[in-house]
Design a protein around this motif. Structure first.
Motif, PDB file in Angstrom:
ATOM      1  N   TRP A   1       0.644  -1.216   0.189  1.00 35.76           N
ATOM      2  CA  TRP A   1       0.267   0.153  -0.006  1.00 35.76           C
ATOM      3  C   TRP A   1       0.723   1.720   0.212  1.00 35.76           C
ATOM      4  O   TRP A   1       0.149   2.757  -0.280  1.00 35.76           O
ATOM      5  CB  TRP A   1      -1.424   0.110   1.048  1.00 35.76           C
ATOM      6  N   GLU A   2       1.709   1.339   0.733  1.00 39.13           N
ATOM      7  CA  GLU A   2       2.880   2.255   0.499  1.00 39.13           C
ATOM      8  C   GLU A   2       3.375   2.523  -0.522  1.00 39.13           C
ATOM      9  O   GLU A   2       3.772   3.660  -1.405  1.00 39.13           O
ATOM     10  CB  GLU A   2       3.907   2.145   1.357  1.00 39.13           C
ATOM     11  N   GLU A   3       4.100   1.700  -1.392  1.00 43.54           N
ATOM     12  CA  GLU A   3       4.539   1.908  -3.121  1.00 43.54           C
ATOM     13  C   GLU A   3       3.361   2.648  -3.689  1.00 43.54           C
ATOM     14  O   GLU A   3       2.989   3.339  -4.534  1.00 43.54           O
ATOM     15  CB  GLU A   3       4.810   0.781  -3.781  1.00 43.54           C
ATOM     16  N   LEU A   4       1.567   2.019  -3.707  1.00 44.68           N
ATOM     17  CA  LEU A   4      -0.296   2.801  -4.466  1.00 44.68           C
ATOM     18  C   LEU A   4       0.534   4.030  -4.104  1.00 44.68           C
ATOM     19  O   LEU A   4       0.007   4.965  -4.272  1.00 44.68           O
ATOM     20  CB  LEU A   4      -0.891   1.932  -4.191  1.00 44.68           C
ATOM     21  N   LYS A   5       0.911   4.700  -2.337  1.00 48.18           N
ATOM     22  CA  LYS A   5       0.606   5.521  -1.953  1.00 48.18           C
ATOM     23  C   LYS A   5       1.135   6.438  -2.776  1.00 48.18           C
ATOM     24  O   LYS A   5       1.656   7.950  -3.226  1.00 48.18           O
ATOM     25  CB  LYS A   5       0.551   5.864  -0.757  1.00 48.18           C
ATOM     26  N   GLU A   6       3.001   6.051  -2.318  1.00 50.49           N
ATOM     27  CA  GLU A   6       3.960   6.907  -3.365  1.00 50.49           C
ATOM     28  C   GLU A   6       4.480   7.139  -4.809  1.00 50.49           C
ATOM     29  O   GLU A   6       4.212   7.928  -5.459  1.00 50.49           O
ATOM     30  CB  GLU A   6       5.034   6.689  -2.992  1.00 50.49           C
ATOM     31  N   LYS A   7       3.807   6.018  -6.311  1.00 48.58           N
ATOM     32  CA  LYS A   7       3.954   6.213  -6.980  1.00 48.58           C
ATOM     33  C   LYS A   7       2.882   6.470  -7.668  1.00 48.58           C
ATOM     34  O   LYS A   7       2.354   6.303  -9.018  1.00 48.58           O
ATOM     35  CB  LYS A   7       4.623   4.336  -7.313  1.00 48.58           C
ATOM     36  N   GLY A   8       1.075   5.858  -6.566  1.00 47.55           N
ATOM     37  CA  GLY A   8      -0.315   6.378  -7.653  1.00 47.55           C
ATOM     38  C   GLY A   8       0.206   7.573  -8.446  1.00 47.55           C
ATOM     39  O   GLY A   8      -0.807   7.161  -9.430  1.00 47.55           O
ATOM     40  N   PRO A   9       0.226   8.311  -8.115  1.00 49.85           N
ATOM     41  CA  PRO A   9       0.342   9.646  -9.281  1.00 49.85           C
ATOM     42  C   PRO A   9       0.777  10.251  -9.604  1.00 49.85           C
ATOM     43  O   PRO A   9       0.349  10.273 -11.241  1.00 49.85           O
ATOM     44  CB  PRO A   9       0.635  10.801  -7.870  1.00 49.85           C
ATOM     45  N   GLU A  10       2.207   8.576 -10.184  1.00 52.11           N
ATOM     46  CA  GLU A  10       2.638   9.060 -10.767  1.00 52.11           C
ATOM     47  C   GLU A  10       2.314   7.729 -12.086  1.00 52.11           C
ATOM     48  O   GLU A  10       2.178   8.329 -13.424  1.00 52.11           O
ATOM     49  CB  GLU A  10       3.795   8.637 -10.952  1.00 52.11           C
ATOM     50  N   TRP A  11       2.204   6.946 -12.158  1.00 49.82           N
ATOM     51  CA  TRP A  11       1.797   5.637 -12.317  1.00 49.82           C
ATOM     52  C   TRP A  11       0.144   5.910 -13.413  1.00 49.82           C
ATOM     53  O   TRP A  11      -0.058   5.478 -14.407  1.00 49.82           O
ATOM     54  CB  TRP A  11       0.830   4.588 -11.004  1.00 49.82           C
ATOM     55  N   PHE A  12      -1.045   6.960 -12.863  1.00 51.75           N
ATOM     56  CA  PHE A  12      -2.460   7.001 -13.048  1.00 51.75           C
ATOM     57  C   PHE A  12      -2.356   8.802 -13.530  1.00 51.75           C
ATOM     58  O   PHE A  12      -3.038   9.032 -13.909  1.00 51.75           O
ATOM     59  CB  PHE A  12      -3.302   6.253 -11.891  1.00 51.75           C
ATOM     60  N   ARG A  13      -1.067   9.141 -14.031  1.00 51.49           N
ATOM     61  CA  ARG A  13      -1.014  10.960 -14.394  1.00 51.49           C
ATOM     62  C   ARG A  13      -1.904  11.177 -15.567  1.00 51.49           C
ATOM     63  O   ARG A  13      -1.418  10.477 -16.782  1.00 51.49           O
ATOM     64  CB  ARG A  13       0.308  10.901 -14.700  1.00 51.49           C
ATOM     65  N   GLY A  14      -2.058  11.776 -15.785  1.00 50.01           N
ATOM     66  CA  GLY A  14      -3.286  12.020 -16.674  1.00 50.01           C
ATOM     67  C   GLY A  14      -5.020  11.608 -16.394  1.00 50.01           C
ATOM     68  O   GLY A  14      -5.777  12.032 -17.889  1.00 50.01           O
ATOM     69  N   CYS A  15      -5.007  10.104 -16.443  1.00 50.02           N
ATOM     70  CA  CYS A  15      -5.886   9.601 -15.950  1.00 50.02           C
ATOM     71  C   CYS A  15      -7.561  10.416 -15.897  1.00 50.02           C
ATOM     72  O   CYS A  15      -7.658  10.904 -14.742  1.00 50.02           O
ATOM     73  CB  CYS A  15      -5.892   8.756 -15.864  1.00 50.02           C
ATOM     74  N   ARG A  16      -8.997  10.748 -16.799  1.00 53.01           N
ATOM     75  CA  ARG A  16      -9.954  10.551 -15.923  1.00 53.01           C
ATOM     76  C   ARG A  16     -10.979   9.956 -14.887  1.00 53.01           C
ATOM     77  O   ARG A  16     -11.195  10.365 -14.394  1.00 53.01           O
ATOM     78  CB  ARG A  16     -10.743  11.552 -17.013  1.00 53.01           C
ATOM     79  N   ALA A  17      -9.418   8.580 -14.960  1.00 47.18           N
ATOM     80  CA  ALA A  17     -10.248   7.996 -14.228  1.00 47.18           C
ATOM     81  C   ALA A  17      -9.979   7.038 -13.706  1.00 47.18           C
ATOM     82  O   ALA A  17      -9.119   6.146 -14.463  1.00 47.18           O
ATOM     83  CB  ALA A  17     -12.237   7.592 -14.457  1.00 47.18           C
ATOM     84  N   VAL A  18      -9.479   6.278 -12.907  1.00 47.24           N
ATOM     85  CA  VAL A  18      -8.873   4.631 -12.756  1.00 47.24           C
ATOM     86  C   VAL A  18     -10.267   3.637 -12.340  1.00 47.24           C
ATOM     87  O   VAL A  18     -10.828   3.448 -11.489  1.00 47.24           O
ATOM     88  CB  VAL A  18      -7.727   4.776 -11.450  1.00 47.24           C
TER      89      VAL A  18
END
Length: 698
Positions: free
Chosen positions: A128-145
């Motif tokens: 979960w910590e990786e998701l918190k840290e890298k999530g904004p980068e992974w999904f940058r520019g997405c209108r929805a996930v």
């Protein structure tokens, strides 16, 4: 209570004002759909009705083809799907498998580890910590996930729910598979979830346009949207689950057809310009597909309307080949309509067809067809740069109006055999105009849409068609009509339309009657026998040795502009009756407002085994996996849980506090070659339904 139903289709937006108490239609109308500014056609539809009714209305219900068209055209907002528990390295050789589900690019997927409890000996939470840290980068520019995990039943979708909380805190619009799908196929669940995320902006923008139109007329009322199963759902739910609006239009049409016909059971035939949609109605509700909806490139687990779409419409191309008249698969502009589209050139169009007809020319190409510039790319530098010099030259030749094929070939420097228009036609820049069933209706006087000039154009084109057909040849090499007078050609086209409609209805009924024999029913020999039964019915009697008439007691409910011309004959051939109501042309809009809210929840009671030894029963719900020693206890828990969840979902979708609940149970057993059947599971399904809740004016 008065309600408004609006159907936004690709060509027209239909409206119905409906008294929900008496079931009476108080007004109806059509207006062209303005795709780029949907609020404009919504306003025009509202303004076309009696305003005293409009301002009394307490509910607006919508059906739309926007989600369906977005799938077919591969459009939508930018989105990615978080796949929890799948190893991307082991999947690297499965690009084609992913593609078969609708994923065009594996970059649309983000993978993280995870092993759910109650299934693995050593369960493991995602990082979960990786998701918190890298999530904004992974999904940058997405209108929805979108989010989906493996084996969600093992832990009640806990991984998805945790990931949803994290990404929502980062400001992302999130959709989870657990809230929508319970299929074991993780790729199918992932495809549906990603598609849902892509569709969120489309449905959101549509509803914004509707709200804007209501605000401009100072109208305040709740909004319901028809789902692909024919049921209404609340606006907020549609925004979260737009994927469930797939097939909204055909589903609303099925509901509307049932309402206007007064028939609880029937076959609904919706004939439009391009296609004929056939659906089935049982006990006043559309029959749903056994599998999830597959549309365009996408395979989903969305439960929606069973609908068969056949390339048969009023604008289907009428062709000749080897002396026979055929119905083509392409949609063309009817020649009768072309004359009205270009009034300043109508005499020239008719003259060129007359010259062609009087020439006595025989040819393998459809020389009577015109090419029409539909989308002018010439004055837009960005569009113009996408096409070759040859394609630009073709468009230039058509800039001043439509050209008959030979004139076009000369003007564009092309050949009538290879005019070079394939890509331009595929992309809608150019469209052909030719003979169609609509033209035959004009010729026979069955419709009066375009006037005498249009009939003249059709008659001249048919004269050329006759020169290229053999009176001894028809679509099936049978002497069913003697070709000669122009009206005989129209009769033959009518026969072809009726035959294709008859064949498809019979195939659908036989597949429903014998679902396990689908592969046999699809064989050419069976299709030939169905054609024989059509000819026998058309001739009104049996052959000398044996009759093959096919019969159904189900009424055939007609929807769509040209259906009243063909359906009564097809129904007669099937020994039943056609039901065609005066409001059949706005059945979609009527179905939108006349529908209801219905929620289905399935809970599975599974037999557990330790090897071959029975080890009790288990029930999985949103709180996890529950073990029971006795089957009766497990079933009672499943029924109680299904009732509770179905009622909650129905209220969430917009029904009142106390929806009506039905329980359906289905046992599944596995057969053994050496012993008795073995119990596998029971599916306990709760169906909660009721009218959309309207708690006064908002």
């Amino acid at each position: 209570m008065i309600g408004i139903g609006i159907d936004t289709g690709g060509t027209y937006t239909d409206i119905v004002v409906y008294d929900m108490g008496s079931g009476k239609v108080l007004g109806s109308g059509k207006t062209p759909t303005t795709k780029d500014h949907l609020e404009v056609c919504i306003l025009k539809a509202l303004d076309s009705m009696d305003q005293s009714y409009i301002h009394q209305a307490e509910l607006l219900a919508l059906s739309t083809t926007l989600a369906t068209n977005a799938c077919l055209e591969n459009k939508g907002g930018r989105a990615k799907c978080l796949m929890i528990g799948m190893n991307p390295e082991s999947m690297s050789n499965l690009d084609q498998v992913y593609g078969s589900y609708g994923f065009r690019d594996l970059k649309e997927l983000v993978f993280i580890d995870g092993k759910p409890e109650h299934l693995f000996e050593k369960p493991e939470d995602p990082d979960w910590e990786e998701l918190k840290e890298k999530g904004p980068e992974w999904f940058r520019g997405c209108r929805a996930v979108g989010i989906t995990q493996i084996y969600p039943d093992a832990n009640g979708g806990r991984f998805e729910q945790e990931a949803e909380k994290i990404l929502k805190k980062e400001g992302f619009q999130v959709t989870t598979a657990w809230n929508m799908f319970h299929d074991v196929d993780v790729l199918r669940r992932g495809a549906g979830t990603l598609l849902n995320a892509r569709l969120i902006p489309i449905i959101t923008d549509f509803l914004d346009a509707v709200r804007k139109a209501l605000a401009e007329r100072n109208l305040k009322m709740p909004i319901a949207i028809v789902a692909g199963n024919g049921n209404q759902m609340a606006e907020a739910v549609a925004c979260e689950r737009p994927v469930e609006t797939l097939l909204s239009g055909p589903a609303a049409s099925a509901v509307g057809g049932s309402v206007i016909s007064g028939e609880p059971d029937g076959i609904l035939v919706d004939m439009g310009g391009t296609t004929t949609d056939i659906a089935l109605i049982r006990e006043g509700e559309p029959v749903l597909a056994d599998q999830g909806i597959s549309i365009g490139q996408w395979r989903t687990t969305v439960k929606g309307l069973y609908v068969d779409t056949t390339l048969l419409g009023g604008d289907s191309e009428v062709l000749f080949e080897n002396g026979r008249i055929l119905l083509g698969k392409e949609r063309v502009i009817p020649l009768s309509a072309l004359v009205q589209m270009f009034p300043e050139q109508k005499e020239q169009i008719i003259h060129r067809l007359q010259v062609l007809a009087e020439s006595g020319k025989k040819h393998t190409r459809m020389l009577h067809e015109f090419l029409v510039l539909q989308n002018n790319i010439l004055d837009d530098p960005d569009l113009r740069d996408r096409y070759t010099p040859e394609e630009i030259r073709i468009c230039e030749a058509l800039r001043n109006g439509p050209l008959i094929l030979e004139d076009f070939a000369e003007a564009a420097g092309e050949s009538v055999y290879k005019p070079g228009t394939e890509r331009l036609e595929a992309e809608g820049v150019i469209m052909r105009s030719g003979l169609t069933p609509t033209d035959m209706m004009v010729l026979k006087g069955d419709i009066d849409l375009y006037g005498e000039d249009s009939a003249r154009a059709v008659r001249e084109a048919v004269r050329f068609l006759i020169q290229n057909t053999d009176p001894e040849e028809t679509a099936e090499n049978e002497k069913s009509v003697e070709m000669g007078p122009e009206e005989a050609v129209a009769d033959e086209v009518y026969r072809l339309v009726e035959k294709k409609m008859y064949r498809r209805i019979v195939e659908i009924l036989m597949t429903q009657q014998h679902p396990g024999q689908r592969r046999y029913l699809e064989q050419d020999g069976v299709k030939k026998m169905i054609d024989w039964s059509f000819e026998e019915a058309r001739k009104g009697g049996a052959e000398d040795w044996a009759g093959m008439r096919i019969h159904t007691d189900l009424p055939i409910i007609g929807v769509g502009a040209p259906v009243h011309i063909f359906l009564p004959t097809v129904a007669e051939y099937l020994g039943t009756r056609a039901v065609i109501h005066p409001f059949a042309g706005v059945a979609n809009a009527l179905g939108a407002i006349a529908g209801k809210v219905s929620a289905r929840v399935s809970i599975h009671v599974k037999a557990d085994y330790q090897g071959a030894v029975p080890d009790g029963f288990s029930v999985t719900d949103g709180k996890g996996k529950h073990k029971f020693e006795h089957y009766e206890d497990a079933e009672k828990y499943a029924e109680k849980t299904a009732r509770k969840l179905a009622a909650e979902e129905a209220r969430r979708q917009g029904t009142g506090e106390n929806p009506e609940i039905r329980i359906l149970k289905r046992q599944i057993r596995t057969s053994s070659a050496v012993g008795p059947e073995v119990f596998f599971e029971t599916v306990v399904e709760a169906v909660a339904s009721g009218r959309f809740r309207v708690s006064g004016r908002l």
